[in-house]
Write a protein that holds these residues in place. Structure first.
Motif, PDB file in Angstrom:
ATOM      1  N   PRO A   9       1.175  -1.411   0.168  1.00 15.41           N
ATOM      2  CA  PRO A   9       0.252  -0.194   0.111  1.00 15.41           C
ATOM      3  C   PRO A   9       0.718   0.929   0.519  1.00 15.41           C
ATOM      4  CG  PRO A   9       0.173  -1.137   2.218  1.00 15.41           C
ATOM      5  CD  PRO A   9       0.318  -2.271   1.326  1.00 15.41           C
ATOM      6  N   LEU A  10       2.111   1.500   0.474  1.00 13.45           N
ATOM      7  CA  LEU A  10       2.455   2.311   0.710  1.00 13.45           C
ATOM      8  C   LEU A  10       3.095   3.108  -1.047  1.00 13.45           C
ATOM      9  CD1 LEU A  10       5.295   1.730   3.036  1.00 13.45           C
ATOM     10  CD2 LEU A  10       3.046   2.925   3.369  1.00 13.45           C
ATOM     11  N   ALA A  11       3.375   1.595  -2.041  1.00 14.50           N
ATOM     12  CA  ALA A  11       3.138   3.023  -3.391  1.00 14.50           C
ATOM     13  C   ALA A  11       1.582   2.830  -4.025  1.00 14.50           C
ATOM     14  CB  ALA A  11       2.892   1.337  -4.267  1.00 14.50           C
ATOM     15  N   GLN A  12       0.763   3.451  -3.062  1.00 12.39           N
ATOM     16  CA  GLN A  12      -0.064   4.400  -3.890  1.00 12.39           C
ATOM     17  C   GLN A  12      -0.825   4.606  -2.137  1.00 12.39           C
ATOM     18  OE1 GLN A  12      -2.800   0.562  -3.740  1.00 12.39           O
ATOM     19  NE2 GLN A  12      -4.550   2.639  -4.067  1.00 12.39           N
ATOM     20  N   LEU A  13      -0.301   5.093  -1.740  1.00  6.96           N
ATOM     21  CA  LEU A  13      -0.779   5.628  -0.551  1.00  6.96           C
ATOM     22  C   LEU A  13       0.145   7.484  -0.073  1.00  6.96           C
ATOM     23  CD1 LEU A  13      -1.574   3.665   2.542  1.00  6.96           C
ATOM     24  CD2 LEU A  13      -2.832   4.564   0.693  1.00  6.96           C
ATOM     25  N   VAL A  14      -0.080   8.634  -1.794  1.00  8.12           N
ATOM     26  CA  VAL A  14       0.776   9.181  -1.506  1.00  8.12           C
ATOM     27  C   VAL A  14       1.045  10.742  -0.159  1.00  8.12           C
ATOM     28  CG1 VAL A  14       0.951   8.972  -3.665  1.00  8.12           C
ATOM     29  CG2 VAL A  14      -0.947  10.826  -2.985  1.00  8.12           C
ATOM     30  N   MET A  15      -0.042  10.509   0.496  1.00  7.16           N
ATOM     31  CA  MET A  15       0.017  12.018   1.411  1.00  7.16           C
ATOM     32  C   MET A  15       0.220  10.671   3.165  1.00  7.16           C
ATOM     33  SD  MET A  15      -0.982  13.997  -0.423  1.00  7.16           S
ATOM     34  CE  MET A  15      -1.976  15.446   0.955  1.00  7.16           C
ATOM     35  N   SER A  16       0.375  11.888   4.108  1.00 10.89           N
ATOM     36  CA  SER A  16       1.125  11.969   5.503  1.00 10.89           C
ATOM     37  C   SER A  16      -0.050  11.311   6.149  1.00 10.89           C
ATOM     38  CB  SER A  16       1.245  13.133   5.713  1.00 10.89           C
ATOM     39  OG  SER A  16       3.048  13.760   4.981  1.00 10.89           O
ATOM     40  N   THR A  17      -1.317  11.360   5.812  1.00  9.99           N
ATOM     41  CA  THR A  17      -1.684  10.710   6.444  1.00  9.99           C
ATOM     42  C   THR A  17      -3.377  10.433   6.155  1.00  9.99           C
ATOM     43  OG1 THR A  17      -3.495  12.796   6.962  1.00  9.99           O
ATOM     44  CG2 THR A  17      -1.579  12.364   8.672  1.00  9.99           C
ATOM     45  N   PRO A  18      -3.977   9.134   6.829  1.00  9.19           N
ATOM     46  CA  PRO A  18      -4.953   8.480   6.166  1.00  9.19           C
ATOM     47  C   PRO A  18      -6.290   9.587   5.799  1.00  9.19           C
ATOM     48  CG  PRO A  18      -4.595   6.970   7.936  1.00  9.19           C
ATOM     49  CD  PRO A  18      -3.669   8.572   7.880  1.00  9.19           C
ATOM     50  N   VAL A  19      -6.297  10.548   6.429  1.00  9.97           N
ATOM     51  CA  VAL A  19      -7.267  11.305   6.114  1.00  9.97           C
ATOM     52  C   VAL A  19      -6.691  12.029   4.830  1.00  9.97           C
ATOM     53  CG1 VAL A  19      -6.425  13.147   7.642  1.00  9.97           C
ATOM     54  CG2 VAL A  19      -8.987  12.246   7.186  1.00  9.97           C
ATOM     55  N   GLU A  20      -5.999  12.147   4.669  1.00 10.39           N
ATOM     56  CA  GLU A  20      -5.659  13.252   3.811  1.00 10.39           C
ATOM     57  C   GLU A  20      -5.418  12.351   2.569  1.00 10.39           C
ATOM     58  OE1 GLU A  20      -2.329  16.313   6.035  1.00 10.39           O
ATOM     59  OE2 GLU A  20      -2.041  14.526   5.446  1.00 10.39           O
ATOM     60  N   ASP A  21      -5.331  11.479   2.311  1.00  3.52           N
ATOM     61  CA  ASP A  21      -4.842  10.227   1.401  1.00  3.52           C
ATOM     62  C   ASP A  21      -6.624   9.873   0.605  1.00  3.52           C
ATOM     63  OD1 ASP A  21      -2.675   9.145  -0.366  1.00  3.52           O
ATOM     64  OD2 ASP A  21      -4.602   8.114  -0.044  1.00  3.52           O
ATOM     65  N   VAL A  22      -7.551  10.016   1.589  1.00  6.22           N
ATOM     66  CA  VAL A  22      -8.711   9.869   1.422  1.00  6.22           C
ATOM     67  C   VAL A  22      -9.599  10.936   0.746  1.00  6.22           C
ATOM     68  CG1 VAL A  22     -11.292   9.299   1.780  1.00  6.22           C
ATOM     69  CG2 VAL A  22      -8.744   8.062   2.961  1.00  6.22           C
ATOM     70  N   GLU A  23      -9.006  12.364   1.216  1.00  5.09           N
ATOM     71  CA  GLU A  23      -9.221  14.004   0.759  1.00  5.09           C
ATOM     72  C   GLU A  23      -8.779  13.912  -0.457  1.00  5.09           C
ATOM     73  OE1 GLU A  23      -9.017  17.680   2.965  1.00  5.09           O
ATOM     74  OE2 GLU A  23      -9.492  15.901   5.239  1.00  5.09           O
ATOM     75  N   LEU A  24      -7.826  13.318  -0.971  1.00  6.12           N
ATOM     76  CA  LEU A  24      -7.157  13.612  -2.645  1.00  6.12           C
ATOM     77  C   LEU A  24      -8.114  13.254  -3.146  1.00  6.12           C
ATOM     78  CD1 LEU A  24      -4.712  14.409  -3.760  1.00  6.12           C
ATOM     79  CD2 LEU A  24      -3.950  12.884  -3.455  1.00  6.12           C
ATOM     80  N   SER A  25      -8.776  11.872  -3.110  1.00 11.38           N
ATOM     81  CA  SER A  25      -9.442  10.009  -3.817  1.00 11.38           C
ATOM     82  C   SER A  25     -10.343  11.325  -4.177  1.00 11.38           C
ATOM     83  CB  SER A  25      -9.561   9.160  -2.720  1.00 11.38           C
ATOM     84  OG  SER A  25      -8.398   8.202  -3.100  1.00 11.38           O
ATOM     85  N   LEU A  26     -10.983  12.474  -3.170  1.00  9.99           N
ATOM     86  CA  LEU A  26     -12.743  12.698  -3.410  1.00  9.99           C
ATOM     87  C   LEU A  26     -12.031  14.125  -3.977  1.00  9.99           C
ATOM     88  CD1 LEU A  26     -13.785  12.083   0.778  1.00  9.99           C
ATOM     89  CD2 LEU A  26     -14.018  11.055  -1.409  1.00  9.99           C
ATOM     90  N   ARG A  27     -11.149  14.469  -4.506  1.00 10.39           N
ATOM     91  CA  ARG A  27     -11.292  16.068  -5.154  1.00 10.39           C
ATOM     92  C   ARG A  27     -12.378  15.817  -6.661  1.00 10.39           C
ATOM     93  NH1 ARG A  27      -5.104  18.519  -4.962  1.00 10.39           N
ATOM     94  NH2 ARG A  27      -6.265  20.579  -6.221  1.00 10.39           N
ATOM     95  N   GLY A  28     -12.232  14.415  -6.877  1.00  9.15           N
ATOM     96  CA  GLY A  28     -12.668  15.037  -8.421  1.00  9.15           C
ATOM     97  C   GLY A  28     -14.079  15.061  -8.621  1.00  9.15           C
ATOM     98  N   ARG A  29     -14.911  15.025  -6.852  1.00  8.65           N
ATOM     99  CA  ARG A  29     -16.268  14.510  -6.599  1.00  8.65           C
ATOM    100  C   ARG A  29     -16.851  15.321  -5.307  1.00  8.65           C
ATOM    101  NH1 ARG A  29     -18.659  10.854  -3.347  1.00  8.65           N
ATOM    102  NH2 ARG A  29     -17.515   9.657  -2.048  1.00  8.65           N
ATOM    103  N   ILE A  30     -16.127  15.843  -4.741  1.00  6.29           N
ATOM    104  CA  ILE A  30     -16.269  16.887  -3.151  1.00  6.29           C
ATOM    105  C   ILE A  30     -15.980  18.196  -3.418  1.00  6.29           C
ATOM    106  CG2 ILE A  30     -16.647  16.750  -1.217  1.00  6.29           C
ATOM    107  CD1 ILE A  30     -17.490  13.606  -1.116  1.00  6.29           C
ATOM    108  N   LYS A  31     -16.749  18.691  -3.911  1.00  7.15           N
ATOM    109  CA  LYS A  31     -16.222  20.284  -3.730  1.00  7.15           C
ATOM    110  C   LYS A  31     -16.047  21.548  -2.628  1.00  7.15           C
ATOM    111  CE  LYS A  31     -18.314  21.840  -8.284  1.00  7.15           C
ATOM    112  NZ  LYS A  31     -18.638  22.857  -8.912  1.00  7.15           N
ATOM    113  N   GLY A  32     -14.925  21.512  -1.717  1.00 14.99           N
ATOM    114  CA  GLY A  32     -14.695  22.205  -0.831  1.00 14.99           C
ATOM    115  C   GLY A  32     -14.273  21.788   0.080  1.00 14.99           C
TER     116      GLY A  32
END
Length: 234
Positions: A89-112
């Motif tokens: 999983p370290l090959a795809q987890l690009v952010m420092s914390t879990p919440v930041e990584d999931v937030e990054l995935s959400l950028r395409g469908r959730i604004k703000g």
């Protein structure tokens, strides 16, 4: 649904007079079952086959389509439908914390940012990872990282999950937890493994050997074929 039509993957020789290397040869498949497993020895072509399914790798000849979209010409549409989980999983987890990584995935469908943070926390809580939301990715166990990677992939709301040997780096407890999580997913799951117990969770098992599909069927028969071939008694 994913369909491969007469697919070959060839790596050109790096030096003159050396032959090209064929990673997969003339594969034609329709992958429609809810749980499909791919097994085979190291270097057999399993990872190459999986990476074709969401366009991480393109065929040299033939076509791969997911949901009717060609991976070679509609890569973005394919990747929104087909999520990919790596062995590590370290090959795809690009952010420092879990919440930041999931937030990054959400950028395409959730604004703000605030809305994304709220949804990221909800998704982590859903996977019982809320208490780890702000910890460093590097402080998590292998199983926790794999579940965070899965949560980040699911945040995109794919129709299909592809996982390349997702239990390889996990201890028994985390492997069992991931198997339970996978069993509960509503999405189609296509995965590879060296663990025949994990392979038996599938409805359909494909056996790949030397870049060729050599067996395809229900788990007991396909796994038995593979075990006999590895023992030299096929």
């Amino acid at each position: 649904m994913i369909h491969l039509d007469d697919v070959t993957v060839v790596v050109p020789a790096s030096r003159r007079r050396e032959p090209d290397r064929t990673l997969l040869s003339t594969i034609t498949l329709t992958l429609s079952q809810q749980r499909i497993c791919i097994i085979g020895a190291n270097g057999s072509g399993k990872s190459t086959l999986l990476r074709l399914l969401n366009g991480l790798r393109l065929p040299t000849t033939g076509t791969v389509t997911a949901g009717g979209f060609d991976t070679a010409t509609h890569g973005r549409q394919v990747r929104t439908r087909v999520g990919f989980i790596f062995t590590d999983p370290l090959a795809q987890l690009v952010m420092s914390t879990p919440v930041e990584d999931v937030e990054l995935s959400l950028r395409g469908r959730i604004k703000g940012r605030a809305n994304r943070a709220t949804e990221a926390m909800r998704l982590l809580e859903e996977r019982t990872l809320g208490h780890l939301a702000h910890q460093s990715i590097h402080d998590l166990s292998g199983g926790e990282r794999q579940l965070v990677a899965l949560t980040s992939v699911l945040a995109v709301e794919p129709e299909i999950i592809v996982a390349d040997e997702p239990t390889t780096l996990l201890d028994l407890r985390n492997k069992l937890a991931l198997r339970e999580t996978f069993a509960a997913l509503p999405q189609q799951l296509i995965f590879s493994t060296h663990d025949m117990d994990v392979a038996s969770d599938a409805e359909r098992v494909l056996v790949v050997d030397d870049g060729k599909l050599v067996a395809d069927g229900e788990p007991a028969a396909a796994i038995s074929f593979y075990e006999r071939s590895m023992a030299g008694t096929r």
